[in-house]
Design an enzyme around this catalytic site. Structure first.
Site, PDB file in Angstrom:
ATOM      1  N   TYR A   1      41.985  36.738  44.684  1.00 41.59           N
ATOM      2  CA  TYR A   1      41.576  36.783  43.277  1.00 41.59           C
ATOM      3  C   TYR A   1      41.965  38.128  42.699  1.00 41.59           C
ATOM      4  O   TYR A   1      41.726  39.161  43.327  1.00 41.59           O
ATOM      5  CB  TYR A   1      40.062  36.572  43.167  1.00 41.59           C
ATOM      6  CG  TYR A   1      39.538  36.657  41.748  1.00 41.59           C
ATOM      7  CD1 TYR A   1      39.839  35.659  40.822  1.00 41.59           C
ATOM      8  CD2 TYR A   1      38.737  37.718  41.341  1.00 41.59           C
ATOM      9  CE1 TYR A   1      39.355  35.723  39.522  1.00 41.59           C
ATOM     10  CE2 TYR A   1      38.246  37.791  40.037  1.00 41.59           C
ATOM     11  CZ  TYR A   1      38.556  36.792  39.127  1.00 41.59           C
ATOM     12  OH  TYR A   1      38.075  36.864  37.843  1.00 41.59           O
TER      13      TYR A   1
ATOM     14  N   ASP B   1      45.951  45.128  45.773  1.00 44.64           N
ATOM     15  CA  ASP B   1      44.777  45.016  44.911  1.00 44.64           C
ATOM     16  C   ASP B   1      43.561  45.415  45.735  1.00 44.64           C
ATOM     17  O   ASP B   1      43.060  44.637  46.546  1.00 44.64           O
ATOM     18  CB  ASP B   1      44.628  43.586  44.368  1.00 44.64           C
ATOM     19  CG  ASP B   1      43.441  43.468  43.412  1.00 44.64           C
ATOM     20  OD1 ASP B   1      42.690  44.461  43.271  1.00 44.64           O
ATOM     21  OD2 ASP B   1      43.263  42.391  42.823  1.00 44.64           O
TER      22      ASP B   1
ATOM     23  N   LYS C   1      35.278  48.138  40.808  1.00 44.52           N
ATOM     24  CA  LYS C   1      34.031  48.096  41.579  1.00 44.52           C
ATOM     25  C   LYS C   1      33.514  49.485  41.997  1.00 44.52           C
ATOM     26  O   LYS C   1      33.049  50.212  41.136  1.00 44.52           O
ATOM     27  CB  LYS C   1      34.187  47.101  42.724  1.00 44.52           C
ATOM     28  CG  LYS C   1      34.502  45.702  42.130  1.00 44.52           C
ATOM     29  CD  LYS C   1      34.410  44.518  43.049  1.00 44.52           C
ATOM     30  CE  LYS C   1      34.518  43.250  42.215  1.00 44.52           C
ATOM     31  NZ  LYS C   1      35.638  42.383  42.477  1.00 44.52           N
TER      32      LYS C   1
HETATM   33  C1  PLP Z   1      36.571  41.737  41.397  1.00 44.21           C
HETATM   34  C2  PLP Z   1      38.023  41.721  41.589  1.00 44.21           C
HETATM   35  C3  PLP Z   1      38.926  41.750  40.507  1.00 44.21           C
HETATM   36  C4  PLP Z   1      38.486  41.629  39.083  1.00 44.21           C
HETATM   37  O1  PLP Z   1      37.681  42.701  38.688  1.00 44.21           O
HETATM   38  P1  PLP Z   1      36.716  42.520  37.413  1.00 44.21           P
HETATM   39  O2  PLP Z   1      36.119  43.884  37.244  1.00 44.21           O
HETATM   40  O3  PLP Z   1      35.734  41.468  37.768  1.00 44.21           O
HETATM   41  O4  PLP Z   1      37.570  42.149  36.258  1.00 44.21           O
HETATM   42  C5  PLP Z   1      40.278  41.855  40.786  1.00 44.21           C
HETATM   43  N1  PLP Z   1      40.726  41.923  42.043  1.00 44.21           N
HETATM   44  C6  PLP Z   1      39.897  41.897  43.105  1.00 44.21           C
HETATM   45  C7  PLP Z   1      40.460  41.995  44.477  1.00 44.21           C
HETATM   46  C8  PLP Z   1      38.524  41.772  42.915  1.00 44.21           C
HETATM   47  O5  PLP Z   1      37.711  41.698  43.975  1.00 44.21           O
END
Ligand code: PLP
Length: 427
Positions: free
Chosen positions: A143, A237, A265
């Site tokens: 994701y 990511d 995060k």
């Molecule tokens: C949570 C997440 C996102 C998206 O971040 P948001 O702050 O929710 O927009 C993108 N990539 C990874 C790997 C994530 O865990």
């Protein structure tokens, strides 16, 4: 008892679609009413009915020092006194940028944004602008936020151009996204033979969004080689794994060096912060230095920067935190395995630093297909039984769990007792 939460949920449903501002919070895949939260304190969440939960979600990862952490709050409150936003440069942005860039070999410069979605969306635009290529490769089960070109599902098979996975996304927007299988280098090779126009490969090097599924080292190395061969950028990511799996995120576990990295995060310590970063030569293409446009009214927000700075500095000062958290995570999943074994429940577990995952699955999980073969019905029963016993696990089989510093061995033992009690009831 969730009486007040049920009432609150029903009222929220009248004014907010599904009653929530992010879909997973609605507990759809596990059933029941999501507890409405009154406050958090260290390892604990308290709902509006007064129930206490040991929290393994920690706002989906950001809170490595736990809820309402005193030092983070002080940094936020001090900064807030001076104003909430200026839309002009502050010293805090450079300080946080310096702290982060120093940690990673792969990056020289960083740009702050307000969410992980924004970070990834911008990183991909920059990769396309830098390479002059249009297509991208992503992996099933990873994701990367909810921007249009990343909301894709597989077409007729793996390694094909993607189809929109949500109404509202034109097929024209996803036709540049190729889907490959996680930990399967052949599927990546197929993507490269389907297109000679690939700007970047984006991957969660420690996947946390199909449950916890780390990438194999050999797989990452071959991915690196393929990218080099094709003039394609490799993007890690690390929105979830960054400062979570280790101080260097997944880059503390692999020798593979990405071209770009995205964060989110933990980097904001609970405030809305995301970031993307790369070598100076790549970042030079970003506006205003270069032609690739990207902007944000609240980007680098001073209060959010103050929170991030406080958290990242503490982690840098004492990286042994990660060993401590990893030992606790291993204690948790190790204990869970034993109990599951006693009840004949098939379970797969894994740990990376303060991240952990478990699947009710007979076989090892290496990709999204494997993860989907888990017993989702059993997971739903388990989740409900744990909520009733005051243990707050993520409300989906396809999410990782997180240990925060206030969550000590005593609370792990309490959790294991509750797991035993829950399995006794539901098996
Ligand atoms: C949570 C997440 C996102 C998206 O971040 P948001 O702050 O929710 O927009 C993108 N990539 C990874 C790997 C994530 O865990």
């Amino acid at each position: 008892m969730l009486n007040r939460s049920i009432e609150a949920y029903n009222e929220a449903l009248q004014y907010i679609p599904g009653g929530v501002d992010s879909p997973v919070r609605a507990f759809k895949s596990v059933g029941g009413t999501p507890p409405f939260i009154e406050k958090g304190e260290g390892a604990f969440l308290f709902d509006i009915d007064g129930n206490r939960y040991i929290d393994y979600v920690q706002s989906w990862g950001p809170l490595i020092f736990g809820h309402a952490d005193k030092e983070t709050l002080e940094a936020v409150c001090d900064q807030a006194q001076k104003g909430l936003s200026f839309g002009a440069p502050t010293l805090l942005e450079t300080e946080l940028a310096k702290e982060i860039v120093e940690i990673f070999d792969a990056i020289d410069k960083i740009r702050f944004v307000s969410s992980g979605t924004e970070a990834v969306m911008s990183a991909i635009r920059l990769a396309r602008g830098y390479t002059g290529k249009d297509d991208i490769i992503k992996f099933e089960g990873c994701y990367h936020g909810h921007s249009d070109s990343l909301l894709v599902s597989a077409g007729s098979g793996a390694a094909t151009f993607g189809m929109p996975s949500s109404p509202g996304v034109p097929a024209d927007f996803t036709k540049h996204t190729l889907l490959a299988r996680y930990n399967d280098i052949e599927s990546v090779k197929q993507c490269f033979s389907a297109s000679d126009n690939i700007a970047c490969v984006i991957i969660e090097p420690i996947a946390g969004n199909m449950g916890l599924v780390p990438a194999d080292e050999a797989f990452l190395q071959e991915l690196r080689e393929l990218c080099d061969e094709h003039g394609t950028l490799l993007i890690f990511d690390e929105v979830m794994s960054g400062f979570r799996a280790s101080l260097k995120g997944a880059q503390g576990f692999t020798s593979v060096v990405p071209d770009m990295v995205t964060f989110g995060k933990v980097i904001g310590g609970g405030m809305p912060v995301g970031a993307f970063a790369a070598r100076a030569e790549i970042m030079a293409h970003l506006s205003p230095e270069g032609p690739v446009y990207q902007a944000g009214t609240l980007s680098g927000n001073p209060v959010a920067m103050a929170a991030g700075l406080s958290v990242i500095r503490r982690l840098k000062k004492d990286p042994s935190i990660y060993q401590v958290l990893e030992a606790r995570a291993k204690g948790l999943v190790g204990g869970f395995e034993k109990i599951a074994n006693n009840y004949g429940v098939p379970l797969q577990v894994d740990v990376r630093g303060s991240m952990f995952g478990f699947f009710f699955n007979e076989n090892e999980v290496k990709n999204f297909d494997d993860a989907q073969k888990s017993d989702l019905e059993f997971f739903a029963k388990f989740h409900q039984a744990m909520i009733q016993r005051g243990i707050y696990f993520a409300c989906s089989q396809f999410e990782a769990g997180f240990i925060c510093t206030p969550l000590d061995e005593k609370l792990i033992d309490e959790t294991l007792e509750k797991i035993d009690d829950a399995l006794k009831k539901i098996v």
